[in-house]
Motif scaffolding. Structure first.
Motif, PDB file in Angstrom:
ATOM      1  N   ARG A  71       0.439   0.862  -5.522  1.00 29.25           N
ATOM      2  CA  ARG A  71      -0.121  -0.301  -4.844  1.00 29.25           C
ATOM      3  C   ARG A  71      -1.206   0.138  -3.880  1.00 29.25           C
ATOM      4  NH1 ARG A  71       5.582  -3.252  -3.093  1.00 29.25           N
ATOM      5  NH2 ARG A  71       6.106  -4.149  -5.120  1.00 29.25           N
ATOM      6  N   VAL A  72      -2.323  -0.557  -3.904  1.00 27.76           N
ATOM      7  CA  VAL A  72      -3.434  -0.250  -3.021  1.00 27.76           C
ATOM      8  C   VAL A  72      -3.920  -1.555  -2.396  1.00 27.76           C
ATOM      9  CG1 VAL A  72      -5.759   0.690  -2.829  1.00 27.76           C
ATOM     10  CG2 VAL A  72      -4.126   1.737  -4.413  1.00 27.76           C
ATOM     11  N   LEU A 120      -3.302   7.628   1.978  1.00 32.41           N
ATOM     12  CA  LEU A 120      -4.603   7.140   2.444  1.00 32.41           C
ATOM     13  C   LEU A 120      -5.751   7.792   1.684  1.00 32.41           C
ATOM     14  CD1 LEU A 120      -3.871   7.131   6.298  1.00 32.41           C
ATOM     15  CD2 LEU A 120      -3.796   5.186   4.720  1.00 32.41           C
ATOM     16  N   THR A 121      -5.521   8.076   0.397  1.00 33.28           N
ATOM     17  CA  THR A 121      -6.574   8.698  -0.420  1.00 33.28           C
ATOM     18  C   THR A 121      -7.276   7.677  -1.315  1.00 33.28           C
ATOM     19  OG1 THR A 121      -4.901   9.286  -2.069  1.00 33.28           O
ATOM     20  CG2 THR A 121      -5.454  10.955  -0.420  1.00 33.28           C
ATOM     21  N   HIS A 171       0.869  -1.175   0.000  1.00 31.51           N
ATOM     22  CA  HIS A 171       0.000   0.000   0.000  1.00 31.51           C
ATOM     23  C   HIS A 171       0.906   1.225   0.000  1.00 31.51           C
ATOM     24  CE1 HIS A 171      -3.979   1.902   0.676  1.00 31.51           C
ATOM     25  NE2 HIS A 171      -3.212   2.884   1.120  1.00 31.51           N
ATOM     26  N   MET A 172       1.339   1.650  -1.184  1.00 28.71           N
ATOM     27  CA  MET A 172       2.255   2.774  -1.293  1.00 28.71           C
ATOM     28  C   MET A 172       2.126   3.396  -2.678  1.00 28.71           C
ATOM     29  SD  MET A 172       5.732   0.456  -1.155  1.00 28.71           S
ATOM     30  CE  MET A 172       6.825   1.859  -1.056  1.00 28.71           C
ATOM     31  N   THR A 173       2.127   4.726  -2.718  1.00 29.25           N
ATOM     32  CA  THR A 173       1.816   5.424  -3.965  1.00 29.25           C
ATOM     33  C   THR A 173       2.906   5.278  -5.009  1.00 29.25           C
ATOM     34  OG1 THR A 173       2.730   7.467  -3.024  1.00 29.25           O
ATOM     35  CG2 THR A 173       0.363   7.120  -2.802  1.00 29.25           C
ATOM     36  N   LYS A 230      -7.545   4.399  -0.934  1.00 29.50           N
ATOM     37  CA  LYS A 230      -8.359   3.605   0.000  1.00 29.50           C
ATOM     38  C   LYS A 230      -8.342   4.346   1.317  1.00 29.50           C
ATOM     39  CE  LYS A 230      -9.949  -0.318  -1.807  1.00 29.50           C
ATOM     40  NZ  LYS A 230     -11.361  -0.749  -1.712  1.00 29.50           N
ATOM     41  N   LYS A 231      -9.492   4.750   1.784  1.00 29.50           N
ATOM     42  CA  LYS A 231      -9.537   5.646   2.935  1.00 29.50           C
ATOM     43  C   LYS A 231      -9.504   4.887   4.261  1.00 29.50           C
ATOM     44  CE  LYS A 231     -11.723   9.502   0.541  1.00 29.50           C
ATOM     45  NZ  LYS A 231     -10.558  10.389   0.664  1.00 29.50           N
ATOM     46  N   TYR A 232      -8.394   4.179   4.478  1.00 30.48           N
ATOM     47  CA  TYR A 232      -8.148   3.649   5.814  1.00 30.48           C
ATOM     48  C   TYR A 232      -8.067   4.829   6.777  1.00 30.48           C
ATOM     49  CZ  TYR A 232      -6.710  -0.817   3.712  1.00 30.48           C
ATOM     50  OH  TYR A 232      -6.674  -2.001   3.025  1.00 30.48           O
ATOM     51  N   THR A 233      -8.596   4.640   7.971  1.00 28.01           N
ATOM     52  CA  THR A 233      -8.570   5.730   8.946  1.00 28.01           C
ATOM     53  C   THR A 233      -7.355   5.605   9.855  1.00 28.01           C
ATOM     54  OG1 THR A 233      -9.839   4.534  10.639  1.00 28.01           O
ATOM     55  CG2 THR A 233     -11.107   5.722   8.946  1.00 28.01           C
TER      56      THR A 233
END
Length: 627
Positions: free
Chosen positions: A457-458, A489-490, A451-453, A492-495
C-alpha cells in the motif's frame, strides 16, 4: 468534559418583529452576532427550502428540504402552518481537542410545517459559525424511506474537499473543482468548499438512530444519501442492544440527526468549529468523566504484525522510555496460549506488568464478539476487571439504523464502566464525543494502514493535505501517525519532518504512533516524541495553508507552541510568520535534510515574534517546530 456553565433558555416565545418575514411563506433565523442567517421558505410550488447568508451575501443557494416518511416527502406540497417559536441557547463546557473551552451559543427556531396532511416541525439552529437543521417525525411514523435535504452550491464555488465511498471511511480524499466530483455516485462527508470569501463544511450531527448520511452530487446539488440503507429502514427501538440513553429524541420528540453547515471566513475558525459537538446532548446528569485522560500510545500491529506474548514487556518498557501513557494490545492476543494459561490469563499478566512501569493498557476486540447487548456488557466487564483502561472495537458492520443504535449502547456501556473507547473499521463521528467524552478517538479514516509495504500500500502525497478538510472536520481520528522506518518511505518519499508533523496537524486525544518503537527511541527527535501533546490550548491554521496543496498548523499547549507543516505533491516555498508568539523564545526547528528523506536538519535558535521563517518543501516534505 466538565460543564462550567449551562444557561439554556428553553422557554419558547412568539416573535413578531422583522426576523419572521411573512410567517406562512418564509422564516429568517439569525446568529447571535447577526452576521449569519438562514432563510427557510416555501416556493410557489410548495417545495420547502433554505438558504444561508453570511454578512448578507448568499453562500448557499436555495436548497431543498424534506424527509421522506412512510413514502411521503415532507418537503413537497408543504406549508408553514403557524407562527414560529424561538429559543436561545448559551452555555459553556470543557473538552479535549483543538482547545479546552467551548461556547455553545445559538438561536433556534421551531417551524411548524404540514405536508400531505402530515404535521411536523423543522428545527433550525443558527450559530455564529454555522447552521443546522433537523426534522421531527410525524406522529405514528413507521418508516424512513429517504431524504430530500440537499446543499445547493453557488456557481462561484471554488475548491471542494471530498472523499470517495467507503464502508469504513477509508477511501482517498480529494480537493477538486465541483464539476470534477463524480455524479450520481455516493461520496463521503464531511465535504468542505470555498465560496464568497467563506469556507463551508457540510456533514451531520447527533446521529443516534438514523443510518449514516453520505452524499450524491447532481449538478450543483449535494444530495443526502443513505448508502447503507438504500431502501430505508423501519422506525423502532431495539432494547436488545442494551442501554439506549440516546434514542433519537430531542425535547421529547423523535427527530432526525442535524444536517449541518459550518460557515466561517477563515481556516482557523473552520478547524476550530465546535458546531457538531454543540448540537449534541451534554453528558447525562450524574455521569463523571474526570477519569478520561488523553495521551500517547504505542502499538505494534502496523510495524511487526500480531503481538507476541513473550514480546509484550519490551513494548511496555519502550512506552515507558518514551514517557508515553498507553500501550495497545492489538489483534492477536486472543490466540495466546501458554501451558495451563488461556489468552485471558496471559492478557491479565501483560496488563499488570504495564502498571508496574506506569503504562496503561487498551485492548483490541472484534465487534462480532459483542454485537448483542448482554454479551457486550459481559465482555467489557471482563476487560475492565483485568485492569485495562480502554477498548478498541474493530470490524464494525455497515452503519444502518440498527448499528447506529449499537454504537450508542456500546458508548453507554463504556461510560458506565469507565473504559476509553476507540471504534475502528467504523462510521464517522457526529459530535457525540460531547455526550460521551471517553469516546476519545476513532478510525473512519484512510490512515497509515494504507501506507505499508507488507500490503503493498502506498499513500499519495495529496492525501495528507486533504484530510484536515474532509474526515477531520467530523472530529478526532486515529490516523496512527509518524512513519520513520526508511523501508516504508522509499516508494513515496515522505520526509521525517512531514511524518512528525502528522502528529501535530492530525487531532487524536489518544494518539497511536504507528511505527516500531526502536525508530522513535533512536530518533534525533526523541526529546520531541517525549514531549509532544495530543490535546491543545490553542490552534491556528497558518496563512500559507491551501486545501489539497499544503497544510500548516500552529498549536499551543501551555506556554509552548508546536508547528507542523505538510506538503502535497508539488515543490514549493512557504513563509511562516511567527507573530503569534508573545515574546522571543528558544526554538527547535526541524527541516528536511536535502540529502535524504529519512534524516533531518535540526536547528536550535532563538526566534522572536518579528521573525518570518522561509521553508523550501519538496513533494511529500515538511517542517516541524517546538517553540
Amino acid at each position: 468534559m466538565k460543564k462550567t456553565r449551562n444557561v439554556i433558555l428553553a422557554a419558547f416565545f412568539l416573535f413578531s418583529g422583522t426576523v419572521a418575514v411573512s410567517a406562512q411563506k418564509e422564516v429568517k433565523i439569525q446568529s447571535p452576532d447577526k452576521q449569519l442567517s438562514a432563510l427557510v421558505s416555501v416556493t410557489p410550488e410548495g417545495r420547502l427550502s433554505y438558504s444561508i447568508y453570511s454578512k448578507n451575501v448568499q453562500v448557499l443557494a436555495p436548497s431543498p428540504l424534506g424527509l421522506i416518511v412512510d413514502s411521503i416527502d415532507l418537503g413537497n406540497k408543504s406549508k408553514i402552518t403557524s407562527k414560529t417559536l424561538y429559543r436561545s441557547i448559551d452555555e459553556t463546557y470543557t473538552t479535549v481537542g483543538n482547545h479546552p473551552l467551548v461556547r455553545n451559543r445559538a438561536n433556534e427556531a421551531d417551524i411548524a410545517v404540514e405536508a400531505s396532511g402530515k404535521a411536523y416541525k423543522l428545527i433550525v439552529r443558527v450559530y455564529n459559525d454555522g447552521v443546522a437543521i433537523r426534522y421531527t417525525l410525524p406522529k405514528g411514523a413507521k418508516y424512513i424511506n429517504g431524504e430530500m435535504t440537499a446543499w445547493n452550491l453557488p456557481a462561484k464555488t471554488g475548491k471542494v474537499a471530498w472523499s470517495g465511498f467507503s464502508q469504513s471511511y477509508e477511501a482517498l480524499s480529494y480537493v477538486t473543482k465541483l464539476d470534477s466530483i463524480p455524479t450520481d455516485k455516493t461520496i463521503m462527508g464531511p465535504i468542505t468548499f470555498e465560496v464568497g470569501g467563506c469556507y463551508l463544511s457540510v456533514s451531520e450531527a447527533d446521529c443516534e438512530t438514523f443510518s449514516d448520511l453520505a452524499f450524491v452530487r447532481k449538478g450543483h446539488l449535494l444530495k443526502a444519501d443513505f448508502p447503507f440503507a438504500k431502501k430505508g429502514w423501519e422506525i423502532k427501538s431495539r432494547p436488545d442492544n442494551g442501554p439506549l440513553v440516546l434514542n433519537g429524541t430531542y425535547l421529547n420528540q423523535s427527530v432526525s440527526p442535524w444536517r449541518t453547515t459550518i460557515v466561517t471566513r477563515n481556516m482557523t475558525d473552520l478547524v476550530n468549529s465546535d458546531l457538531l459537538m454543540n448540537l449534541c446532548p451534554a453528558p447525562a446528569n450524574g455521569m463523571d468523566f474526570s477519569w478520561v485522560q488523553p495521551g500517547r500510545c504505542l502499538w505494534q500491529w502496523w510495524s511487526v504484525g500480531s503481538p507476541r506474548y513473550d514480546d509484550q514487556k519490551n513494548w511496555y518498557d519502550a512506552a515507558a522510555k518514551l514517557k508515553w501513557e498507553y500501550y495497545l494490545v492489538d489483534d492477536g492476543w486472543r490466540n495466546w496460549r501458554k501451558e495451563d494459561k488461556d489468552q485471558w490469563a496471559l492478557l491479565a499478566e501483560v496488563i499488570a506488568y504495564g502498571k508496574t512501569v506506569g503504562v496503561k493498557s487498551i485492548v483490541w476486540v472484534d465487534s462480532k464478539e459483542m454485537r448483542e447487548g448482554d454479551k457486550r456488557r459481559t465482555y467489557l466487564e471482563k476487560v475492565k476487571a483485568l485492569g485495562a483502561d480502554g477498548i478498541k472495537i474493530d470490524f464494525i458492520p455497515d452503519a444502518t439504523s440498527d448499528i447506529m443504535q449499537w454504537y450508542m449502547a456500546t458508548a453507554q456501556d463504556c461510560a458506565e464502566l469507565k473504559l476509553l473507547l476507540n471504534f475502528h473499521g467504523s462510521v464517522k463521528p457526529t459530535g457525540l464525543r460531547r455526550t460521551y467524552p471517553m469516546d476519545i478517538t476513532r478510525e473512519a479514516v484512510r490512515g497509515n494502514e494504507y501506507h505499508m509495504t507488507r500490503y503493498r500500500r502506498v499513500a499519495p502525497f495529496e492525501q495528507d493535505v486533504c484530510l484536515p478538510f474532509t474526515r477531520y472536520m467530523a472530529g478526532a481520528a486515529d490516523f496512527t501517525p509518524v512513519i520513520l522506518d526508511p523501508k516504508q518511505l522509499t516508494s513515496k518519499k515522505y520526509t521525517w519532518a512531514h511524518e512528525f508533523s502528522q502528529a501535530i496537524v492530525y487531532l487524536s486525544p489518544i494518539t497511536h504512533f504507528t511505527d516500531q518503537y526502536k525508530f522513535y527511541l533512536e530518533s534525533p527527535m526523541l526529546d520531541l516524541f517525549r514531549e509532544i501533546p495530543t490535546v491543545w490550548d490553542e490552534t491556528l491554521v497558518l496563512p500559507c495553508t491551501s486545501m489539497g496543496e499544503v497544510v500548516a498548523f500552529a498549536r499551543r499547549k501551555g506556554d509552548r507552541w508546536w508547528i507542523g507543516v505538510m506538503n502535497g505533491g508539488t515543490e514549493r516555498e512557504v513563509k511562516i510568520n511567527l507573530n503569534f508568539l508573545k515574546k522571543s523564545t528558544k526554538a527547535t526547528l526541524i527541516y528536511d535534510d536535502k540529502a535524504s528523506n529519512t534524516s533531518i536538519d535540526r536547528q536550535e535558535k532563538t526566534v522572536s515574534p518579528k521573525d518570518v521563517l522561509t521553508i523550501s518543501l519538496v513533494p511529500g516534505g515538511g517542517f516541524a517546530a517546538r517553540l
